[in-house]
Design a protein around this motif. Structure first.
Motif, short mmCIF file in Angstrom:
data_model
loop_
_atom_site.label_atom_id
_atom_site.label_comp_id
_atom_site.label_asym_id
_atom_site.label_seq_id
_atom_site.Cartn_x
_atom_site.Cartn_y
_atom_site.Cartn_z
N ILE A 216 0.83 -1.21 0.00
CA ILE A 216 0.00 0.00 0.00
C ILE A 216 0.87 1.26 0.00
O ILE A 216 0.39 2.35 0.29
N TYR A 217 2.13 1.07 -0.36
CA TYR A 217 3.07 2.17 -0.54
C TYR A 217 2.61 3.13 -1.64
O TYR A 217 2.92 4.32 -1.63
N HIS A 218 1.84 2.59 -2.62
CA HIS A 218 1.43 3.40 -3.76
C HIS A 218 0.14 4.19 -3.53
O HIS A 218 -0.26 4.97 -4.40
N LEU A 219 -0.51 4.01 -2.39
CA LEU A 219 -1.83 4.62 -2.21
C LEU A 219 -1.79 6.13 -2.35
O LEU A 219 -2.67 6.73 -2.97
N VAL A 222 -1.35 6.84 -6.32
CA VAL A 222 -2.34 6.32 -7.27
C VAL A 222 -3.77 6.50 -6.76
O VAL A 222 -4.69 6.75 -7.54
N HIS A 223 -3.96 6.38 -5.45
CA HIS A 223 -5.29 6.48 -4.85
C HIS A 223 -5.30 7.55 -3.75
O HIS A 223 -5.55 7.24 -2.58
N PRO A 224 -5.01 8.81 -4.08
CA PRO A 224 -4.91 9.83 -3.03
C PRO A 224 -6.20 10.02 -2.25
O PRO A 224 -6.17 10.50 -1.11
N MET A 230 -7.44 5.88 5.46
CA MET A 230 -6.67 4.65 5.53
C MET A 230 -5.23 4.95 5.91
O MET A 230 -4.60 5.84 5.34
N ASP A 231 -4.71 4.18 6.87
CA ASP A 231 -3.30 4.28 7.22
C ASP A 231 -2.49 3.46 6.23
O ASP A 231 -2.93 2.40 5.79
#
Length: 449
Positions: A216-219, A222-224, A230-231
């Motif tokens: 979930i490093y990309h959240l 890619v999904h701001p 979400m942590d």
């Protein structure tokens, strides 16, 4: 038999054993060759050395509840039939007639008392044994003695899920899953059934899909839109055999998010889903995750849901498991996500993403699947009907929801970059420890010859 999870007492204040960290596994700091994402020769070897030697998730047991019920499982160049026999035993066969190679069934699901080849009407029992050879007297016995039964494969069930294996010598499924099986069994997936099933073709290598879903490093990039609720700095656990899990905390902002105090609309949505009125909630965003946990635990007591077996984080968060090689399971007390990343039969630049939601029905006010899962209001949650598989082809909008659609748009961009001479292979952070662990197991099998 009771487990340590069942025996844990919430009133002692002791840490829940579910959250205990796994012993550390150090997979090194190497940089793997990017050919694994693009090279057709690598993909062919991967099929023989990885997929043909691994347990593969065929589907949930709830899809074949009665004798004669079957489901097909297609992966790479193969198709399998998984069927419940007359005595309740689960069988799995290659979906191919031994006579001339025709596939026996072409539907995702069905119910039959036997299988009949559409080409020459040879007939087979649910257990795969041949029952009839059309015009048997026209065959020389020396021809038929080569074998007229279906070719069967190993098939075992664990945690309400059916797995198949092409390798007859593979270790038992429960032995392979042993480090995580008691945890999965807590969710009682065997009492859930599919309420949504979608399949879409993506322009990337299947491992690109595994990689994207295992961190979930990309959240933030890619999904701001997820950062407010979400942590993304979370616990990661690794076990032998490529197994892993990660906690994804909900109802609290990421440390990257600028406002750590306000109860933003996303968190309000989650509080409301747990039965808390945001208008009367007096805490800040720092308090919302704990408040949601307490509300769900109280709901569990009122409805007799036996939530005492879960840790607080299980009540609020997604606990995501990776099962090598190509499965991820996002677990929640009420419902689970099943994700499968299915390699293309011939093209390493394509894969099929198969995802379904399994739900446990409880007819009680306030009980439902987590609202963030995005189930439409017209979805049948009763379990009386099995939804059809909605399959979108490459180039068609997948319509999987905002977050998944963003992934489907990005992965072809990543795949294109993997072909560049300028890309020397991935450089993984500790936040991407599950990726390095997955690829370490992949490398082990690929080196086995």
């Amino acid at each position: 038999m009771k487990t340590e999870f069942d025996l844990w007492n919430i009133h002692t204040g002791a840490p829940h054993p579910f959250n205990a960290r796994a012993p550390r596994i150090d997979n090194g700091t190497g940089r793997p060759d990017p050919d694994r994402y693009t090279d057709p020769a690598y993909a062919r070897a991967e099929w023989d050395r990885v997929f043909a030697r691994s347990w593969l998730l065929a589907g949930p047991l709830s899809d074949i509840p009665e004798p004669g019920d079957f489901m097909t499982f297609d992966i790479g160049p193969e198709s399998f039939i998984v069927v419940r026999g007359e005595d309740g035993t689960i069988h799995a066969h290659y979906n191919v007639c031994p006579h001339r190679g025709s596939q026996l069934v072409t539907t995702d699901f069905g119910s039959l008392d036997r299988f009949t080849c559409p080409f020459h009407s040879w007939k087979f029992g649910l257990d795969g044994r041949n029952q009839e050879v059309t015009d048997r007297d026209t065959f020389r016995p020396e021809v038929l003695c080569h074998g007229t039964d279906l070719s069967s494969v190993r098939c075992e069930v664990a945690a309400g899920l059916v797995f198949v294996a092409m390798d007859p010598a593979i270790k038992p499924l429960r032995e392979f899953l042993a480090p995580i099986l008691p945890q999965l069994e807590l969710y009682e997936i065997d009492q859930m059934y599919v309420v949504q099933h979608r399949r879409s073709d993506w322009g990337a290598n299947w491992k690109g899909g595994v990689d994207a879903f295992a961190e979930i490093y990309h959240l933030h990039a890619v999904h701001p839109q997820t950062q407010g609720l979400m942590d993304d700095r979370t616990q990661i656990d690794l076990w032998p055999g490529g197994l892993s899990r990660q906690f994804v905390p909900f109802a609290q902002p990421s440390p990257r998010f600028p406002d750590q105090e306000s109860v933003n609309p996303g968190i309000q949505f989650m509080l409301r889903d747990a039965g808390i009125d945001p208008a009367t909630f007096t805490g800040t965003a720092r308090d919302t995750r704990a408040a949601l946990q307490q509300a769900k635990r109280q709901r569990g007591v009122e409805l007799g849901l036996r939530y005492e077996r879960f840790s607080d984080s299980q009540l609020s968060d997604s606990v995501v498991y990776s099962i090598f090689p190509n499965v991820q399971i996002g677990c929640h007390p009420e419902a689970v996500f099943l994700h499968r990343f299915l390699p293309h039969p011939t093209d390493p630049n394509q894969f099929t993403y198969d995802t379904c939601i399994l739900y446990r029905h409880v007819d009680a006010p306030g009980y439902s699947a987590p609202a963030w899962m995005g189930l439409a209001e017209d979805v049948d949650l009763s379990g009386r009907t099995r939804p059809e598989v909605i399959h979108t082809r490459l180039g068609e909008p997948p319509c999987l929801g905002e977050v998944l659609d963003q992934d489907s748009e990005l992965l072809p961009v990543v795949q294109k970059g993997a072909h560049s001479r300028g890309f020397k292979g991935p450089l993984w952070s500790e936040q991407e420890g599950r990726l390095r662990h997955f690829h370490a197991e992949l490398d082990r099998l690929m080196a086995s010859g």
